[in-house]
Design a protein around this motif. Structure first.
Motif, PDB file in Angstrom:
ATOM      1  N   THR A 639      25.557   8.779  20.866  1.00  0.00           N
ATOM      2  CA  THR A 639      24.227   9.362  20.716  1.00  0.00           C
ATOM      3  C   THR A 639      23.233   8.392  20.082  1.00  0.00           C
ATOM      4  O   THR A 639      22.083   8.291  20.511  1.00  0.00           O
ATOM      5  CB  THR A 639      24.307  10.646  19.866  1.00  0.00           C
ATOM      6  N   THR A 640      23.665   7.669  19.061  1.00  0.00           N
ATOM      7  CA  THR A 640      22.764   6.729  18.405  1.00  0.00           C
ATOM      8  C   THR A 640      22.272   5.666  19.376  1.00  0.00           C
ATOM      9  O   THR A 640      21.086   5.327  19.407  1.00  0.00           O
ATOM     10  CB  THR A 640      23.468   6.064  17.206  1.00  0.00           C
ATOM     11  N   LEU A 641      23.167   5.128  20.172  1.00  0.00           N
ATOM     12  CA  LEU A 641      22.783   4.106  21.138  1.00  0.00           C
ATOM     13  C   LEU A 641      21.919   4.692  22.249  1.00  0.00           C
ATOM     14  O   LEU A 641      21.010   4.029  22.770  1.00  0.00           O
ATOM     15  CB  LEU A 641      24.038   3.448  21.719  1.00  0.00           C
ATOM     16  N   ALA A 642      22.185   5.947  22.621  1.00  0.00           N
ATOM     17  CA  ALA A 642      21.356   6.609  23.630  1.00  0.00           C
ATOM     18  C   ALA A 642      19.928   6.781  23.120  1.00  0.00           C
ATOM     19  O   ALA A 642      18.960   6.506  23.839  1.00  0.00           O
ATOM     20  CB  ALA A 642      21.962   7.958  24.003  1.00  0.00           C
ATOM     21  N   VAL A 643      19.789   7.226  21.884  1.00  0.00           N
ATOM     22  CA  VAL A 643      18.450   7.391  21.308  1.00  0.00           C
ATOM     23  C   VAL A 643      17.745   6.048  21.204  1.00  0.00           C
ATOM     24  O   VAL A 643      16.538   5.936  21.463  1.00  0.00           O
ATOM     25  CB  VAL A 643      18.543   8.075  19.927  1.00  0.00           C
ATOM     26  N   VAL A 669      17.971  14.701  26.572  1.00  0.00           N
ATOM     27  CA  VAL A 669      17.993  13.463  27.365  1.00  0.00           C
ATOM     28  C   VAL A 669      19.115  12.559  26.860  1.00  0.00           C
ATOM     29  O   VAL A 669      19.881  11.988  27.655  1.00  0.00           O
ATOM     30  CB  VAL A 669      16.640  12.739  27.285  1.00  0.00           C
ATOM     31  N   ALA A 670      19.230  12.430  25.539  1.00  0.00           N
ATOM     32  CA  ALA A 670      20.288  11.602  24.963  1.00  0.00           C
ATOM     33  C   ALA A 670      21.667  12.140  25.334  1.00  0.00           C
ATOM     34  O   ALA A 670      22.597  11.370  25.618  1.00  0.00           O
ATOM     35  CB  ALA A 670      20.131  11.536  23.442  1.00  0.00           C
ATOM     36  N   ASP A 671      21.815  13.469  25.338  1.00  0.00           N
ATOM     37  CA  ASP A 671      23.090  14.067  25.736  1.00  0.00           C
ATOM     38  C   ASP A 671      23.474  13.665  27.157  1.00  0.00           C
ATOM     39  O   ASP A 671      24.635  13.349  27.438  1.00  0.00           O
ATOM     40  CB  ASP A 671      23.011  15.589  25.647  1.00  0.00           C
TER      41      ASP A 671
END
Length: 893
Positions: A639-643, A669-671
């Motif tokens: 999640t951190t990298l997605a954000v 969106v991050a999910d």
């Protein structure tokens, strides 16, 4: 990929030059001269069958004649002689060789192998390490070694330079002379037949003579046996302990035009390198000048937490130039608070700028500079300060610099400066900055660039040690059903997964997608429309048509069965005209999603030839390539990298909401990014994936159009396609412990940080001291990150949970790059000691280390820790005699 014998390139006891020459300007002659002039204290032995001496040093006719075994050999003889030379050196016990000679990779022998391969076959039985062939050589200033044919000698320093280009090593040396920059080591890698970037990074990470590492990369995968996973593991390990800066040539994206999908066309190889360096904690520079500036700014400066800059200047023009540079580089100008403005009002003329940049007016004296910098240091929301000076007849350059230096003595914020001009006083000011350890630059733009180096470096370092939330990672996909879908498609030799199967696959991974159904004929389309009784979209289904909307293969908002049939009939006519050879399989009927104020996004996946699958996020829609707003990340991500991906795009500002548009559901969106990452990590058969558009608004997200490109059947490990080893779910297990019941044990995950903090709070001070050799009261963030954010390709940590999901025990090991040794540790919650939990964890870590290929486990134990010493003895560890209260334990595996 190993660091075994790599030290022989930098600290050999003796050196032989095979191919030493008496001709001054020959390669063999220059090598001999450089070796003699480098300051090496050990024997240097030239080998030349025709000369009795070279440069006044006794020469030997062959390797057999050498009086002692050389630790390091430097070879500059014809290509055909190299394998035999390596064989002879290996038999004598030589540990390393630098092969200057070029062309070995291009010469094919009668036995069907290259000359390079024959050289490697000769070296490997003896663990003889090779730099090159086709290289400039190696320079190591701590040992006084100049085993190169570079023209300029290196000044001693703390920067290591590792380069694929020998010419760039020479260029770097030339540049460094004028700037007074020194080096610990310079390594010309050449063809990387044996020693590769990962080996050098692993060695230099532990090298006490090196404070920072600079790499020049043309293609990381150029090495003969390149391993993306080994490269990334080594780079991440090095970047955790010292700054690593990379300059990558070939930034053109021309090669990306051949990619079949939007994702491939947008990214190109260079974008993947950007993503790789970022994931590794490496700062990327674009040219040599920027590298030297980055080394200066990253050395011994306070760490910034963001990219918010405050500019203080005595000249408005310089301030404007700095603002332009900051905008171009993606930084932010700090907005001064009313309180800060009042403080400036009290000390500055009424004509000051009343904003950022803070223009303190051209006649600023020592006191005005000093007072202004003190206010700047105390201003809120400031990550860094740039001070700019423009020469005026009414102010002293040196006085201004002295004020900045004096004001900064108790400041923990980074300060960077640019004093324009070339007068004697300006040079004196610059010298004062250098003496005070404050970076000073030639132009306002370079000063701002220096700050952005710090901001970008902080971002990649934070990601390297990120502590993510746990929400999205805990979803449970239906992997069995997904496998059946993928297996069936591969068996049918589908290149592009059919739309219905794709929809089912997304459902398995909880990726929202519009309801869809396949239709063979226009009449079938009408029947589905009637059954759903809602507006629909129809899309042509064809394995030969990639971008359907470009050829008339999409019709939207068809509200009645009659309109749907008419549109389908017309579509067949249009497709027959535009794509006469395309195979038509029917139509995909989808529910018409009406979200008029939703943002169109793209989430994609492509496979890089060097680093494997990567994800793309950005602004989507039909103009996606034109807009070109995207960010990349190597798979897998959390999640951190997605954000982080989302925040690096321009569309992110819109997603946060503006005017009357509410913020979009960015967490959703991050999910989706995390779930797509999980999907492609689980199924290496997926080579490309596009969701375009993914609609996002305040209500959530939904995929409107998507496609997946498949490869053939996959053999071997299911995670071999990933450059970063994913979480090893297969190691999860339930552990039954006599008298206590059953517990859940698994590898550690980054999101375990909260459980670690709670666990630490339940340890007695004595147990903390025995485990951490310290009396700390809480886990520092950096240590917490190291404990929970591990490289599964090198390390392992098992965590034990009870039926209340409480962490009650931890066992881990950290291996060296060769897996020759790994240091272990184990700790159990203080109230549960002595009940078999530690034994169970230690047995698990020992068994895994053995299967992982570790040769020896070792650990230091306090002499008074009798329980731990008894446990290690029971498990077969050897226990040494105590020294200074510490007992060393070791187990050969």
């Amino acid at each position: 990929m190993s660091i075994k014998n790599i030290d022989a390139f930098f600290h050999p006891k003796s050196i032989a030059l095979i191919g030493a020459s008496t001709r001054d300007r020959s390669v063999g002659g220059i090598l001999m001269s450089n070796l003699l002039n480098g300051g090496f204290k050990g024997p240097i032995m030239p080998v030349n069958p025709k000369a009795t001496a070279v440069n006044g040093v006794v020469a030997y006719k062959d390797i057999a004649s050498l009086p002692i075994t050389p630790d390091l050999a430097v070879i500059a003889t014809p290509p055909g002689s190299i394998p035999q030379t390596i064989e002879e050196l290996g038999k004598r016990g030589t540990r390393a060789a630098i092969v200057i000679t070029a062309g070995l990779r291009d010469i094919m022998l009668e036995e069907g192998i290259t000359l390079e391969r024959k050289m490697l076959d000769a070296a490997r039985p003896y663990n003889l390490r090779i730099v090159g062939p086709n290289c400039l050589g190696v320079i190591s200033t701590p040992a006084g070694i100049n085993a190169s044919f570079a023209e300029v000698p290196a000044k001693k320093g703390k920067v290591a330079f590792v380069s694929q280009s020998g010419a760039l090593v020479c260029t770097m040396l030339d540049w460094a002379v004028s700037r007074g920059v020194g080096f610990s080591h310079l390594i010309s890698m050449g063809d990387q037949a044996d020693a590769a970037f990962c080996d050098m990074l692993d060695y230099l990470a532990q090298d006490p003579d090196t404070d920072s590492i600079v790499m020049y990369v043309e293609a990381a995968g150029h090495a003969a046996d390149f391993s993306a996973r080994a490269f990334i593991s080594a780079a991440r390990a090095a970047a955790r302990v010292k700054p690593v800066i990379a300059i990558k040539s070939g930034r053109s994206a021309a090669a990306a035009a051949a990619a079949a999908s939007h994702t491939g066309a947008l990214a190109g190889a260079d974008g993947v390198y950007d993503a790789t360096f970022s994931r590794c904690g490496i700062l990327r520079a674009n040219d040599l000048d920027e590298i030297f500036d980055a080394i200066e700014t990253l050395s011994n400066r306070p760490r910034v937490s963001g990219d918010r800059l405050l500019i203080v200047t005595n000249g408005g023009g310089a301030g404007v130039m700095a603002v332009d540079a900051l905008s171009d580089l993606g930084g932010q100008m700090v907005n001064l608070t009313d309180e800060t403005k009042k403080k400036f009002d009290a000390i500055l003329p009424t004509t000051w700028s009343h904003g950022n940049p803070v223009d303190i007016i051209g006649d600023a004296d020592y006191k005005r500079w000093y007072d202004s910098m003190k206010i700047a240091y105390e201003a809120p929301d400031v990550d860094g300060i740039v001070a700019l000076y423009c020469p005026t007849a009414t102010a002293s350059a040196f006085e201004g610099a002295s004020a900045v230096i004096d004001a900064s003595k108790d400041c923990n914020r980074p300060i960077l400066t640019n004093w324009l001009g070339s007068s004697e006083e300006t040079e004196k000011a610059r010298a004062a900055y250098r003496a005070a350890g404050i970076p000073t630059f030639e132009t306002p733009e370079k000063a701002v660039r220096g700050f952005m180096h710090m901001a970008r470096y902080a971002r990649v370092q934070n990601l390297l040690q990120e502590i993510p939330p746990s929400k999205a990672e805990n979803f449970a996909p239906d992997e069995a059903r997904a496998k059946s879908i993928i297996d069936a498609a591969v068996k049918d030799k589908q290149m592009w997964l059919d739309a219905v199967s794709l929809s089912d696959l997304f459902e398995c991974y909880q990726i929202p997608i519009a309801r869809s159904k396949a239709a063979k004929t226009p009449a079938d389309v009408a029947a589905i429309s009637a059954d759903w009784n809602s507006p629909i979209v129809i899309k042509i289904m064809s394995p030969d048509i990639t971008h359907k909307s470009d050829v008339g293969g999409v019709k939207l908002n068809l509200e009645t069965p009659e309109a749907a049939k008419t549109a389908a009939d017309a579509m067949l006519v249009t497709i027959a005209k535009n794509c006469p050879d395309a195979k038509i399989e029917g139509f995909l009927v989808q529910e018409m999603i009406k979200r008029p104020r939703a943002y169109e996004l793209i989430i994609g996946v492509a496979t890089d030839v060097t680093f494997g699958p990567y994800l793309l996020f950005g602004q989507g829609g039909v103009s996606v390539e034109v807009v070109n707003d995207s960010a990349l990340a190597l798979a897998p991500i959390n999640t951190t990298l997605a954000v982080d991906m989302i925040t690096r795009t321009r569309i992110y500002k819109q997603l946060q909401g503006y005017r009357d548009r509410p913020p979009a559901a960015i967490n959703d969106v991050a999910d989706v990014l995390v779930r797509v990452s999980k999907l492609i990590s689980d199924f290496p058969e997926i080579k490309e994936l596009d969701i375009n558009p993914l609609l996002a608004d305040e209500k959530g997200v939904i995929a409107v159009d998507a496609r997946i490109k498949l490869g053939g059947p996959v053999t071997g490990p299911r995670d071999a396609h990933l450059a970063i080893k994913p979480y090893p779910k297969e190691l999860e297990a339930h552990e039954a412990i006599s008298g206590l019941g059953e517990f859940f044990v698994r590898p550690v995950r980054p999101e375990d940080y909260k459980a670690f903090n709670e666990f630490f709070g339940k340890l007695t001070p004595e147990d903390v001291r025995l485990r951490f050799f310290s009396t700390m009261r809480s886990l520092p963030t950096a240590l917490l990150s190291r404990l929970t954010h591990i490289d599964y390709d090198r390390d392992m940590a098992f965590v034990l949970f009870n039926d209340k999901s409480e962490l009650i025990g931890i066992a881990n090991f950290s291996a060296d790059p060769d897996k020759a040794k790994a240091e272990y540790s184990v700790i159990v919650r203080s109230d549960l000691k002595g009940r078999g939990l530690g034994t169970a964890l230690m047995k698990r870590i020992v068994d895994y280390a053995k299967s992982f290929g570790v040769l020896e486990l070792y650990g230091d134990v306090f002499e008074e820790n009798t329980q731990m010493l008894a446990l290690t003895k029971d498990l077969g560890f050897t226990v040494s005699a105590a020294k200074d209260g510490i007992v060393q334990t070791a187990l050969k595996l």
